[in-house]
Design a protein around this motif. Structure first.
Motif, PDB file in Angstrom:
ATOM      1  N   GLU A 141       5.788-105.804   1.059  1.00  0.00           N
ATOM      2  CA  GLU A 141       6.098-104.526   0.411  1.00  0.00           C
ATOM      3  C   GLU A 141       4.780-103.829   0.065  1.00  0.00           C
ATOM      4  OE1 GLU A 141       7.358-101.582  -0.301  1.00  0.00           O
ATOM      5  OE2 GLU A 141       9.238-102.570  -0.881  1.00  0.00           O
ATOM      6  N   THR A 142       4.590-102.623   0.549  1.00  0.00           N
ATOM      7  CA  THR A 142       3.353-101.887   0.260  1.00  0.00           C
ATOM      8  C   THR A 142       3.594-100.675  -0.624  1.00  0.00           C
ATOM      9  OG1 THR A 142       3.622-100.620   2.318  1.00  0.00           O
ATOM     10  CG2 THR A 142       2.252-102.608   2.410  1.00  0.00           C
ATOM     11  N   ARG A 143       4.847-100.259  -0.756  1.00  0.00           N
ATOM     12  CA  ARG A 143       5.128 -99.033  -1.519  1.00  0.00           C
ATOM     13  C   ARG A 143       4.844 -99.187  -2.999  1.00  0.00           C
ATOM     14  NH1 ARG A 143      11.011 -98.295   1.172  1.00  0.00           N
ATOM     15  NH2 ARG A 143      10.849-100.552   0.893  1.00  0.00           N
ATOM     16  N   THR A 144       4.891-100.413  -3.509  1.00  0.00           N
ATOM     17  CA  THR A 144       4.649-100.631  -4.937  1.00  0.00           C
ATOM     18  C   THR A 144       3.268-101.223  -5.204  1.00  0.00           C
ATOM     19  OG1 THR A 144       5.704-102.818  -4.791  1.00  0.00           O
ATOM     20  CG2 THR A 144       7.109-100.957  -5.402  1.00  0.00           C
ATOM     21  N   PHE A 145       2.419-101.275  -4.160  1.00  0.00           N
ATOM     22  CA  PHE A 145       1.074-101.808  -4.381  1.00  0.00           C
ATOM     23  C   PHE A 145       0.338-100.943  -5.405  1.00  0.00           C
ATOM     24  CE2 PHE A 145      -3.473-102.074  -3.411  1.00  0.00           C
ATOM     25  CZ  PHE A 145      -3.654-103.442  -3.499  1.00  0.00           C
ATOM     26  N   PRO A 146      -0.434-101.556  -6.345  1.00  0.00           N
ATOM     27  CA  PRO A 146      -1.138-100.779  -7.387  1.00  0.00           C
ATOM     28  C   PRO A 146      -2.332-100.015  -6.813  1.00  0.00           C
ATOM     29  CG  PRO A 146      -1.689-103.108  -7.566  1.00  0.00           C
ATOM     30  CD  PRO A 146      -0.606-103.013  -6.534  1.00  0.00           C
ATOM     31  N   LEU A 147      -2.028 -98.946  -6.098  1.00  0.00           N
ATOM     32  CA  LEU A 147      -3.052 -98.202  -5.376  1.00  0.00           C
ATOM     33  C   LEU A 147      -4.041 -97.517  -6.326  1.00  0.00           C
ATOM     34  CD1 LEU A 147      -3.862 -97.639  -2.481  1.00  0.00           C
ATOM     35  CD2 LEU A 147      -2.418 -95.598  -2.522  1.00  0.00           C
ATOM     36  N   GLN A 148      -3.553 -97.008  -7.449  1.00  0.00           N
ATOM     37  CA  GLN A 148      -4.457 -96.342  -8.393  1.00  0.00           C
ATOM     38  C   GLN A 148      -5.493 -97.322  -8.939  1.00  0.00           C
ATOM     39  OE1 GLN A 148      -1.716 -94.516 -11.220  1.00  0.00           O
ATOM     40  NE2 GLN A 148      -2.059 -92.510 -10.264  1.00  0.00           N
ATOM     41  N   LEU A 149      -5.059 -98.546  -9.240  1.00  0.00           N
ATOM     42  CA  LEU A 149      -5.982 -99.579  -9.703  1.00  0.00           C
ATOM     43  C   LEU A 149      -7.011 -99.885  -8.617  1.00  0.00           C
ATOM     44  CD1 LEU A 149      -6.974-101.902 -11.499  1.00  0.00           C
ATOM     45  CD2 LEU A 149      -5.098-103.300 -10.578  1.00  0.00           C
ATOM     46  N   TRP A 150      -6.524-100.041  -7.392  1.00  0.00           N
ATOM     47  CA  TRP A 150      -7.425-100.325  -6.271  1.00  0.00           C
ATOM     48  C   TRP A 150      -8.463 -99.211  -6.113  1.00  0.00           C
ATOM     49  CZ3 TRP A 150      -7.870-104.556  -3.078  1.00  0.00           C
ATOM     50  CH2 TRP A 150      -8.659-104.401  -1.939  1.00  0.00           C
ATOM     51  N   GLU A 151      -8.029 -97.965  -6.205  1.00  0.00           N
ATOM     52  CA  GLU A 151      -8.941 -96.823  -6.060  1.00  0.00           C
ATOM     53  C   GLU A 151      -9.966 -96.791  -7.198  1.00  0.00           C
ATOM     54  OE1 GLU A 151      -6.090 -93.708  -5.865  1.00  0.00           O
ATOM     55  OE2 GLU A 151      -5.981 -93.742  -3.669  1.00  0.00           O
ATOM     56  N   ARG A 152      -9.538 -97.153  -8.403  1.00  0.00           N
ATOM     57  CA  ARG A 152     -10.481 -97.192  -9.527  1.00  0.00           C
ATOM     58  C   ARG A 152     -11.553 -98.251  -9.297  1.00  0.00           C
ATOM     59  NH1 ARG A 152     -10.232-100.167 -14.153  1.00  0.00           N
ATOM     60  NH2 ARG A 152      -7.995-100.610 -13.951  1.00  0.00           N
ATOM     61  N   LEU A 153     -11.151 -99.423  -8.817  1.00  0.00           N
ATOM     62  CA  LEU A 153     -12.124-100.475  -8.525  1.00  0.00           C
ATOM     63  C   LEU A 153     -13.061-100.057  -7.390  1.00  0.00           C
ATOM     64  CD1 LEU A 153      -9.771-103.592  -8.718  1.00  0.00           C
ATOM     65  CD2 LEU A 153     -11.396-102.796 -10.452  1.00  0.00           C
ATOM     66  N   GLY A 387      -3.839-112.305  -8.625  1.00  0.00           N
ATOM     67  CA  GLY A 387      -2.865-113.284  -9.097  1.00  0.00           C
ATOM     68  C   GLY A 387      -1.652-112.622  -9.710  1.00  0.00           C
ATOM     69  N   ALA A 388      -1.880-111.561 -10.497  1.00  0.00           N
ATOM     70  CA  ALA A 388      -0.759-110.853 -11.117  1.00  0.00           C
ATOM     71  C   ALA A 388       0.121-110.193 -10.069  1.00  0.00           C
ATOM     72  CB  ALA A 388      -1.299-109.800 -12.089  1.00  0.00           C
ATOM     73  N   HIS A 389      -0.510-109.599  -9.056  1.00  0.00           N
ATOM     74  CA  HIS A 389       0.266-108.934  -8.001  1.00  0.00           C
ATOM     75  C   HIS A 389       1.103-109.951  -7.229  1.00  0.00           C
ATOM     76  CE1 HIS A 389       1.300-106.040  -4.902  1.00  0.00           C
ATOM     77  NE2 HIS A 389       0.864-106.881  -3.977  1.00  0.00           N
ATOM     78  N   VAL A 390       0.505-111.086  -6.903  1.00  0.00           N
ATOM     79  CA  VAL A 390       1.240-112.119  -6.158  1.00  0.00           C
ATOM     80  C   VAL A 390       2.425-112.618  -6.977  1.00  0.00           C
ATOM     81  CG1 VAL A 390       1.107-114.487  -5.294  1.00  0.00           C
ATOM     82  CG2 VAL A 390      -0.665-112.835  -4.678  1.00  0.00           C
ATOM     83  N   ARG A 391       2.217-112.844  -8.270  1.00  0.00           N
ATOM     84  CA  ARG A 391       3.317-113.330  -9.119  1.00  0.00           C
ATOM     85  C   ARG A 391       4.450-112.304  -9.178  1.00  0.00           C
ATOM     86  NH1 ARG A 391      -1.121-115.258 -12.046  1.00  0.00           N
ATOM     87  NH2 ARG A 391      -1.151-113.426 -13.412  1.00  0.00           N
ATOM     88  N   THR A 392       4.086-111.023  -9.300  1.00  0.00           N
ATOM     89  CA  THR A 392       5.104-109.966  -9.321  1.00  0.00           C
ATOM     90  C   THR A 392       5.886-109.936  -8.020  1.00  0.00           C
ATOM     91  OG1 THR A 392       3.806-108.598 -10.845  1.00  0.00           O
ATOM     92  CG2 THR A 392       5.474-107.480  -9.520  1.00  0.00           C
ATOM     93  N   MET A 393       5.154-109.962  -6.901  1.00  0.00           N
ATOM     94  CA  MET A 393       5.823-109.861  -5.604  1.00  0.00           C
ATOM     95  C   MET A 393       6.628-111.121  -5.285  1.00  0.00           C
ATOM     96  SD  MET A 393       5.000-106.876  -5.241  1.00  0.00           S
ATOM     97  CE  MET A 393       6.066-106.620  -3.838  1.00  0.00           C
ATOM     98  N   ARG A 394       6.198-112.249  -5.803  1.00  0.00           N
ATOM     99  CA  ARG A 394       6.961-113.476  -5.590  1.00  0.00           C
ATOM    100  C   ARG A 394       8.367-113.326  -6.181  1.00  0.00           C
ATOM    101  NH1 ARG A 394       3.729-117.554  -8.165  1.00  0.00           N
ATOM    102  NH2 ARG A 394       2.408-117.533  -6.304  1.00  0.00           N
ATOM    103  N   GLY A 395       8.459-112.741  -7.371  1.00  0.00           N
ATOM    104  CA  GLY A 395       9.763-112.499  -7.986  1.00  0.00           C
ATOM    105  C   GLY A 395      10.579-111.477  -7.211  1.00  0.00           C
ATOM    106  N   VAL A 396       9.909-110.415  -6.751  1.00  0.00           N
ATOM    107  CA  VAL A 396      10.598-109.370  -5.985  1.00  0.00           C
ATOM    108  C   VAL A 396      11.136-109.944  -4.676  1.00  0.00           C
ATOM    109  CG1 VAL A 396      10.238-107.226  -4.686  1.00  0.00           C
ATOM    110  CG2 VAL A 396       9.286-107.459  -6.994  1.00  0.00           C
ATOM    111  N   TYR A 397      10.303-110.716  -3.985  1.00  0.00           N
ATOM    112  CA  TYR A 397      10.710-111.262  -2.688  1.00  0.00           C
ATOM    113  C   TYR A 397      11.812-112.305  -2.831  1.00  0.00           C
ATOM    114  CZ  TYR A 397       6.413-109.068  -0.919  1.00  0.00           C
ATOM    115  OH  TYR A 397       5.428-108.175  -0.576  1.00  0.00           O
ATOM    116  N   ALA A 398      11.750-113.090  -3.907  1.00  0.00           N
ATOM    117  CA  ALA A 398      12.807-114.087  -4.137  1.00  0.00           C
ATOM    118  C   ALA A 398      14.151-113.400  -4.307  1.00  0.00           C
ATOM    119  CB  ALA A 398      12.468-114.931  -5.360  1.00  0.00           C
ATOM    120  N   GLU A 399      14.161-112.284  -5.047  1.00  0.00           N
ATOM    121  CA  GLU A 399      15.402-111.529  -5.236  1.00  0.00           C
ATOM    122  C   GLU A 399      15.896-110.966  -3.898  1.00  0.00           C
ATOM    123  OE1 GLU A 399      17.026-107.406  -7.335  1.00  0.00           O
ATOM    124  OE2 GLU A 399      14.914-107.963  -7.483  1.00  0.00           O
ATOM    125  N   ARG A 400      14.983-110.457  -3.103  1.00  0.00           N
ATOM    126  CA  ARG A 400      15.381-109.862  -1.818  1.00  0.00           C
ATOM    127  C   ARG A 400      15.892-110.929  -0.854  1.00  0.00           C
ATOM    128  NH1 ARG A 400      10.735-105.074  -1.017  1.00  0.00           N
ATOM    129  NH2 ARG A 400      11.327-103.961  -2.916  1.00  0.00           N
TER     130      ARG A 400
END
Length: 496
Positions: A141-153, A387-400
């Motif tokens: 899933e790329t639509r929910t990637f924290p792009l603003q955070l990435w751009e700030r870094l 790590g936070a992103h992976v944990r979030t997506m792990r929950g999202v993917y498990a539901e899907r």
């Protein structure tokens, strides 16, 4: 003056939509040049006066003069004061000669490739969908990637590192990213890594090609899972290796054949944490046996840990590399599945003796990986965001996955038996009725659904027909709509 057909050819070239971005004088110059190259205008032939051609084409004389000046500069025409412009006399090499029938036949033949080049071409390569649609496998899933955070870094990196990010990078990879990768795989995957053993690459596919070409010679044998990841098989085939298929059961690679003929191959390729495509995990006793086999016979273990971040039942098993005290394991990882495909960053954790050879070899392929992306990723990892992103997506993917498994059981039960995995981004389904795999895949594609057939991933001819259904990149609603559409498509091709 041009013949009518030649003038019309120039007009058509100038008006073609594909040439619209060129300045007008450049279009006219290219059109005339093409007439010369094709032999329609032979050596010594006069060109129309600039005033006359300008009138015929409905352009200014200056435009024609600019086109003629460029043709003269490139050596295609001669300009004689008081006489006009003429096609140049090109005696040693005459690009204007007409192609003979033999020339045309040769041009249309298959290219004269090397054996390795022919093998690469025949493989068809590894093609990814630019705009994935359900149920394309291996897509995060790329639509929910924290792009603003990435751009700030990324802005922080540009501000602090400056123009260094615009220059050539270390071919082994930037030190901050190599350190972050080592820390991550040690903590999360039980690896034995240090920053100086990490080589940053553009992809896991590049890593497999490097291993195939640096560790084995053409004709050497490599044990490979059956079924196997198609990208690995293609990389090994292209390198001229002989792939020896080894059956996979519910505990992973069946090692009896390897143990019975231990010297038959110089390497083994594994996806032990989450076998592709079955989803099974390689049992611990088999991991240990393979480690001892590799040490005893000075063979290599190539471990592809492509999506182990996404494990939905308990803790994932430690990687083989972390269990190997003999340094015979090459560990391959990628951020394509865990973050986003456009990042183009993968890596290998290498035995110490392979670091320099592999780093030198990668300089012959693409030099280095872009420093800006590496440094941004390093900060993303160091700050705990990865790590936070992976944990979030792990929950999202498990539901899907739960949604897909439930919908498949409800709407596709007449056609398939879902094999719900404990991890990964795709679910295998085995066909249970009379519907052929090819018919199922074709029917799905006609309604805008992408399935990967399982049969082609098997070397043996007794493979069970079925397909993979990727679920990670699609919302529950998108999955529901696509499953119902697929069910209708399959019913349509099975109606008597």
């Amino acid at each position: 003056m041009f013949k009518h057909s030649q003038l019309e050819s120039v007009k058509a070239w100038v008006a073609h939509p594909a040439h619209a971005a060129m300045p007008l004088h450049a279009r006219i110059q290219r059109a005339i040049r093409q007439l010369i190259v094709d032999g329609a205008l032979g050596p010594g032939k006069p060109l129309p006066a600039s005033r006359a051609l300008a009138k015929s084409l409905g352009v200014s004389r200056d435009t024609i003069e600019a086109a003629y000046a460029q043709l003269h500069a490139e050596g295609f025409i001669d300009r004689r004061v008081g006489s006009g412009s003429f096609v140049a006399e090109m005696t040693e090499f005459t690009p204007g000669r007409r192609l003979s029938q033999r020339d045309t036949l040769l041009r249309n033949q298959a290219p004269n490739l090397s054996k390795r080049g022919a093998a690469m071409f025949r493989s068809g390569g590894v093609r990814e969908m630019l705009s994935p649609r359900p149920f394309a496998h291996g897509v995060p899933e790329t639509r929910t990637f924290p792009l603003q955070l990435w751009e700030r870094l990324e802005r922080q990196v540009r501000k602090e590192v400056g123009v260094q990010t615009l220059l050539h990078g270390d071919p082994q990879g930037t030190e901050p990213l190599r350190r972050a990768i080592a820390d991550y795989v040690n903590l999360e995957r039980g690896a034995r890594a240090t920053a100086d053993r990490v080589l940053v690459l553009t992809s896991s596919q590049q890593a497999m090609s490097l291993c195939a070409n640096m560790l084995l010679d053409p004709g050497d044998r490599i044990f490979i899972e059956d079924p196997a990841y198609y990208g690995a098989r293609k990389a090994f085939d292209a390198a001229g290796l002989e792939c020896v298929p080894i059956r996979v059961d519910r505990q992973g690679l069946v090692i009896e054949q390897i143990m019975a003929e231990p010297g038959r191959a110089k390497a083994v390729f594994l996806t032990p944490s989450h076998q592709f495509p079955t989803g099974v995990t390689l049992a611990l006793d088999r991991r240990l046996a393979l480690i001892e086999w590799a040490a005893r016979h000075q063979a290599w273990i190539i471990e592809d840990d492509y999506d182990s971040e996404f494990h939905y039942a308990g803790k994932p098993t430690a990687c083989v590399q972390g269990l190997d005290p003999h340094d015979r394991t090459i560990y391959i990882g990628t951020f394509t599945k865990s973050l986003f495909p456009g990042l183009r960053i993968g890596y290998v954790v290498l035995p110490p003796q392979l670091v320099k050879p592999m780093t030198v070899a990668r300089t012959l392929l693409d030099g280095h990986t872009a420093p800006m992306a590496q440094l941004t990723l390093a900060r993303f990892m160091e700050g705990g965001h990865f790590g936070a992103h992976v944990r979030t997506m792990r929950g999202v993917y498990a539901e899907r996955l739960d949604v897909l498994a439930g919908l498949a059981s409800k709407h596709l039960s007449d056609f398939v038996e879902p094999r719900v995995p404990i991890g990964g981004l795709q679910m295998p389904c085995v066909l249970t009725g009379d519907l052929s795999e090819r018919a199922a895949v074709d029917a799905a594609r006609r309604v805008g659904i992408e399935l990967l057939g399982l049969s082609a991933l098997h070397a043996a001819g007794d493979a069970k027909a079925g397909f993979l259904m990727g679920f990670a990149a699609y919302t529950p609603l998108e999955i529901e709509v696509a499953v119902k559409k697929l069910a209708n498509a399959l019913r349509a091709v099975t109606k008597p």
